[in-house]
Structure formats: C-alpha cells, structure tokens
Write a protein that holds these residues in place. Structure first.
Motif, PDB file in Angstrom:
ATOM      1  N   ARG A   6       0.830  -1.214   0.000  1.00 29.51           N
ATOM      2  CA  ARG A   6       0.000   0.000   0.000  1.00 29.51           C
ATOM      3  C   ARG A   6       0.856   1.252   0.000  1.00 29.51           C
ATOM      4  O   ARG A   6       0.344   2.361  -0.100  1.00 29.51           O
ATOM      5  CB  ARG A   6      -0.917   0.017   1.229  1.00 29.51           C
ATOM      6  N   PHE A   7       2.165   1.053   0.112  1.00 29.83           N
ATOM      7  CA  PHE A   7       3.101   2.175   0.103  1.00 29.83           C
ATOM      8  C   PHE A   7       3.873   2.261  -1.210  1.00 29.83           C
ATOM      9  O   PHE A   7       4.037   3.349  -1.763  1.00 29.83           O
ATOM     10  CB  PHE A   7       4.075   2.038   1.266  1.00 29.83           C
ATOM     11  N   CYS A   8       4.327   1.125  -1.737  1.00 26.86           N
ATOM     12  CA  CYS A   8       5.158   1.104  -2.938  1.00 26.86           C
ATOM     13  C   CYS A   8       4.435   0.328  -4.036  1.00 26.86           C
ATOM     14  O   CYS A   8       4.030  -0.826  -3.825  1.00 26.86           O
ATOM     15  CB  CYS A   8       6.513   0.477  -2.634  1.00 26.86           C
ATOM     16  N   TYR A   9       4.311   0.945  -5.207  1.00 24.78           N
ATOM     17  CA  TYR A   9       3.595   0.348  -6.335  1.00 24.78           C
ATOM     18  C   TYR A   9       4.564   0.150  -7.501  1.00 24.78           C
ATOM     19  O   TYR A   9       5.282   1.068  -7.884  1.00 24.78           O
ATOM     20  CB  TYR A   9       2.431   1.228  -6.772  1.00 24.78           C
ATOM     21  N   GLY A  10       4.552  -1.049  -8.052  1.00 24.56           N
ATOM     22  CA  GLY A  10       5.371  -1.348  -9.207  1.00 24.56           C
ATOM     23  C   GLY A  10       6.566  -2.224  -8.839  1.00 24.56           C
ATOM     24  O   GLY A  10       6.782  -2.535  -7.662  1.00 24.56           O
ATOM     25  N   PRO A  11       7.310  -2.606  -9.870  1.00 25.03           N
ATOM     26  CA  PRO A  11       7.008  -2.312 -11.275  1.00 25.03           C
ATOM     27  C   PRO A  11       5.930  -3.235 -11.816  1.00 25.03           C
ATOM     28  O   PRO A  11       5.691  -4.301 -11.272  1.00 25.03           O
ATOM     29  CB  PRO A  11       8.348  -2.568 -11.969  1.00 25.03           C
ATOM     30  N   GLY A  12       5.280  -2.800 -12.858  1.00 19.64           N
ATOM     31  CA  GLY A  12       4.270  -3.628 -13.496  1.00 19.64           C
ATOM     32  C   GLY A  12       2.937  -2.920 -13.601  1.00 19.64           C
ATOM     33  O   GLY A  12       2.553  -2.107 -12.748  1.00 19.64           O
ATOM     34  N   THR A  13       2.193  -3.215 -14.660  1.00 25.62           N
ATOM     35  CA  THR A  13       0.930  -2.533 -14.938  1.00 25.62           C
ATOM     36  C   THR A  13      -0.132  -2.837 -13.886  1.00 25.62           C
ATOM     37  O   THR A  13      -0.977  -1.987 -13.598  1.00 25.62           O
ATOM     38  CB  THR A  13       0.412  -2.929 -16.326  1.00 25.62           C
ATOM     39  N   GLU A  14      -0.104  -4.040 -13.316  1.00 25.47           N
ATOM     40  CA  GLU A  14      -1.123  -4.377 -12.321  1.00 25.47           C
ATOM     41  C   GLU A  14      -1.012  -3.474 -11.097  1.00 25.47           C
ATOM     42  O   GLU A  14      -2.020  -2.982 -10.573  1.00 25.47           O
ATOM     43  CB  GLU A  14      -0.980  -5.844 -11.915  1.00 25.47           C
ATOM     44  N   ALA A  15       0.212  -3.238 -10.650  1.00 26.77           N
ATOM     45  CA  ALA A  15       0.409  -2.360  -9.493  1.00 26.77           C
ATOM     46  C   ALA A  15       0.059  -0.916  -9.838  1.00 26.77           C
ATOM     47  O   ALA A  15      -0.567  -0.201  -9.045  1.00 26.77           O
ATOM     48  CB  ALA A  15       1.850  -2.458  -9.005  1.00 26.77           C
ATOM     49  N   SER A  48      -2.102   0.112 -12.033  1.00 26.37           N
ATOM     50  CA  SER A  48      -3.555   0.202 -12.135  1.00 26.37           C
ATOM     51  C   SER A  48      -4.209   0.245 -10.760  1.00 26.37           C
ATOM     52  O   SER A  48      -5.212   0.945 -10.556  1.00 26.37           O
ATOM     53  CB  SER A  48      -4.108  -0.988 -12.937  1.00 26.37           C
ATOM     54  N   ALA A  49      -3.637  -0.505  -9.795  1.00 26.91           N
ATOM     55  CA  ALA A  49      -4.189  -0.491  -8.441  1.00 26.91           C
ATOM     56  C   ALA A  49      -4.100   0.904  -7.834  1.00 26.91           C
ATOM     57  O   ALA A  49      -5.049   1.385  -7.202  1.00 26.91           O
ATOM     58  CB  ALA A  49      -3.460  -1.504  -7.567  1.00 26.91           C
ATOM     59  N   LEU A  50      -2.967   1.585  -8.029  1.00 29.41           N
ATOM     60  CA  LEU A  50      -2.827   2.949  -7.499  1.00 29.41           C
ATOM     61  C   LEU A  50      -3.741   3.905  -8.251  1.00 29.41           C
ATOM     62  O   LEU A  50      -4.374   4.784  -7.643  1.00 29.41           O
ATOM     63  CB  LEU A  50      -1.374   3.407  -7.607  1.00 29.41           C
ATOM     64  N   TYR A  51      -3.847   3.753  -9.565  1.00 26.75           N
ATOM     65  CA  TYR A  51      -4.723   4.630 -10.354  1.00 26.75           C
ATOM     66  C   TYR A  51      -6.165   4.515  -9.868  1.00 26.75           C
ATOM     67  O   TYR A  51      -6.841   5.528  -9.652  1.00 26.75           O
ATOM     68  CB  TYR A  51      -4.611   4.266 -11.826  1.00 26.75           C
ATOM     69  N   ARG A  52      -6.643   3.285  -9.699  1.00 30.41           N
ATOM     70  CA  ARG A  52      -8.028   3.105  -9.259  1.00 30.41           C
ATOM     71  C   ARG A  52      -8.229   3.644  -7.851  1.00 30.41           C
ATOM     72  O   ARG A  52      -9.296   4.194  -7.532  1.00 30.41           O
ATOM     73  CB  ARG A  52      -8.403   1.618  -9.332  1.00 30.41           C
ATOM     74  N   ARG A  53      -7.233   3.512  -7.025  1.00 27.13           N
ATOM     75  CA  ARG A  53      -7.329   4.019  -5.657  1.00 27.13           C
ATOM     76  C   ARG A  53      -7.513   5.533  -5.655  1.00 27.13           C
ATOM     77  O   ARG A  53      -8.356   6.075  -4.932  1.00 27.13           O
ATOM     78  CB  ARG A  53      -6.065   3.620  -4.893  1.00 27.13           C
ATOM     79  N   LEU A  54      -6.735   6.230  -6.477  1.00 27.58           N
ATOM     80  CA  LEU A  54      -6.846   7.688  -6.535  1.00 27.58           C
ATOM     81  C   LEU A  54      -8.090   8.117  -7.303  1.00 27.58           C
ATOM     82  O   LEU A  54      -8.718   9.130  -6.961  1.00 27.58           O
ATOM     83  CB  LEU A  54      -5.590   8.268  -7.192  1.00 27.58           C
ATOM     84  N   HIS A  55      -8.458   7.377  -8.338  1.00 22.78           N
ATOM     85  CA  HIS A  55      -9.636   7.724  -9.133  1.00 22.78           C
ATOM     86  C   HIS A  55     -10.911   7.629  -8.293  1.00 22.78           C
ATOM     87  O   HIS A  55     -11.855   8.405  -8.505  1.00 22.78           O
ATOM     88  CB  HIS A  55      -9.731   6.797 -10.345  1.00 22.78           C
ATOM     89  N   ARG A  56     -10.942   6.731  -7.339  1.00 19.58           N
ATOM     90  CA  ARG A  56     -12.101   6.620  -6.441  1.00 19.58           C
ATOM     91  C   ARG A  56     -12.170   7.769  -5.447  1.00 19.58           C
ATOM     92  O   ARG A  56     -13.166   7.933  -4.748  1.00 19.58           O
ATOM     93  CB  ARG A  56     -12.039   5.301  -5.658  1.00 19.58           C
ATOM     94  N   GLY A  57     -11.112   8.546  -5.367  1.00 19.08           N
ATOM     95  CA  GLY A  57     -11.075   9.630  -4.402  1.00 19.08           C
ATOM     96  C   GLY A  57     -10.667   9.179  -3.020  1.00 19.08           C
ATOM     97  O   GLY A  57     -10.913   9.891  -2.036  1.00 19.08           O
ATOM     98  N   GLU A  58     -10.021   8.038  -2.932  1.00 16.06           N
ATOM     99  CA  GLU A  58      -9.598   7.535  -1.629  1.00 16.06           C
ATOM    100  C   GLU A  58      -8.562   8.466  -1.021  1.00 16.06           C
ATOM    101  O   GLU A  58      -7.634   8.918  -1.699  1.00 16.06           O
ATOM    102  CB  GLU A  58      -9.020   6.127  -1.790  1.00 16.06           C
TER     103      GLU A  58
END
Length: 239
Positions: free
Chosen positions: A27-36, A38-48
């Motif tokens: 939950r602190f470090c994302y990547g490398p890789g598209t799956e990670a 995308s997880a951060l993108y969706r987290r921010l897109h939801r307004g979390e």
C-alpha cells in the motif's frame, strides 16, 4: 533487498509513516508492473484519501519535453485501468536538473504525492518532484549487476510551480478593519501616519477637509437600504 529478490518478500514488510499507523508495503510502494500501477490509479480515481507519501518504481520508457521545454519521464504508457480506460505513468519536475540523470532504461523509485492529471489526451498518473531526495535511480549492466541507487544533485534554484488554475499566488484578503468598514457602509479615511494621503507639507489635501453627509438609515417607505445608499451618494456628489 526487495529489488534483489524480485519483491518476493514485499508482503513481509510494513511501513510506518510519521505519526501514523503501520501500512503494508504493497500500500506504500507500487510497481514495477501494470497491475500495481492500475491499483494505485483506481485508488486515486475513487477519491480515496491517501495521507502518507506513496512510492512508485519502474524503468524509464520515454523522455519527453512539455510545452515549456522542461523534460519529464514516462515509466509506463497506455496502462489499462478498466474497459477502454488507459493512462500513462509520469514523473515531472520544475527543476530540469532532477530529470537530467534519468535516461531510457534507467530504473527509478519516485516518492511523494501522486495524483491523476486529466488534462492531456490520456490521463496521467504523475508525481511532481520538488526535492532531489524524492528520486532514487540506478542502472543494470550487461552482467545483470545493478549500480548503487543514488539521488540527483540537490536543486540550486526553486522556481514556483504553477498552482491549480494557472494562478501563481492566491489573492490576499483585505485587512479586517477594511472589511468591517465596507460592511457598515462607512468611508475609510487615511491614518494619521499615512504620508501618501497628505499634501506636500504634511497636511491633508483640501478635498479631504470637506465633511461628508452622514449615511442615513434605511427609509421604510423606500423599501430597501439600497435606495438609501443611492440618496446618500447623490448628496455626496452635490456637496
């Protein structure tokens, strides 16, 4: 160590932000890789709400320049985040010196406040780096040996990054005394020490010696205070 072991041990680590509760490494470090990503993108897109810095790691895929000629790097392009939804992962800075060491193929870890920018053709999951310690980079040789991670040199100058909406500085509010006078319908007169409102000999100009008519209260027959203000302004002009 995580880089050397391919992040296989990531689930065993936690991070404790300053003054906060421990959080899983994932939950602190994302990547490398598209799956990670995308997880951060969706987290921010939801307004979390993300109350701690976030790190993103990957390999520089492209180095571009913005319209002001400032270089920025892309860690991933056309990352899928859902049906017909794609985004880029980018690191930007107002300091070209922070981007200079980052060439295509360089590994990068960037930490800070990641946000989604929707103003380009595709959304950008991006970080604005203001300090050198937000970036750590390293390279891998032909023998698969990695160099020691290091940061760019500290920035020498600190240009202002444009604020949201293109405004560099917020409007300064009026002093409390000015606001009080305006709300009461009063006329602001210069203080005794305000030399700019005085004549050359230190005395007030002649047009300030004239007494202004007292502001009348609202007349019930007029129906509003606006009518009373208009009558008072006509008296001022005729004085």
């Amino acid at each position: 160590m995580l880089q050397a072991h391919g992040n296989d041990l990531a689930d065993r680590f936690t991070v404790q932000p300053h003054g906060g509760q421990p959080i899983p490494w994932t939950r602190f470090c994302y990547g490398p890789g598209t799956e990670a990503y995308s997880a951060l993108y969706r987290r921010l897109h939801r307004g979390e709400s993300v109350t701690h810095p976030v790190a993103v790691t990957g390999t520089v895929q492209r180095v571009n320049e913005d319209r002001q000629g400032r270089p920025y790097v892309a860690l991933a392009l056309n990352v899928p985040a859902g049906k017909n939804v794609f985004f880029h992962v980018a690191v930007r800075s107002a300091h070209p010196s922070l981007m200079e060491p980052l060439t295509v193929g360089t590994s990068l870890l960037a930490i800070g406040e990641w946000q989604i920018f929707y103003g380009s053709t595709l959304p950008q999951l991006r970080l604005w780096a203001d300090e050198h310690w937000q970036l750590a980079y390293w390279t891998t040789g032909d023998d698969e040996q990695q160099t020691t991670p290091r940061c760019p040199p500290p920035v020498a100058t600190r240009p202002n990054r444009p604020a949201a909406g293109g405004r560099d500085h917020a409007a300064r509010p009026a002093a409390p005394r000015d606001r009080a006078g305006a709300s009461a319908g009063g006329v602001r007169t210069p203080a005794n020490g305000d030399a700019s409102a005085k004549g050359g000999n230190g005395a007030p100009p002649d047009d300030m010696l004239r007494a202004l008519p007292a502001f009348p209260p609202a007349d019930v027959r007029e129906g509003s205070r606006r009518s009373a203000l208009g009558r008072w302004l006509r008296q001022v002009r005729g004085a």
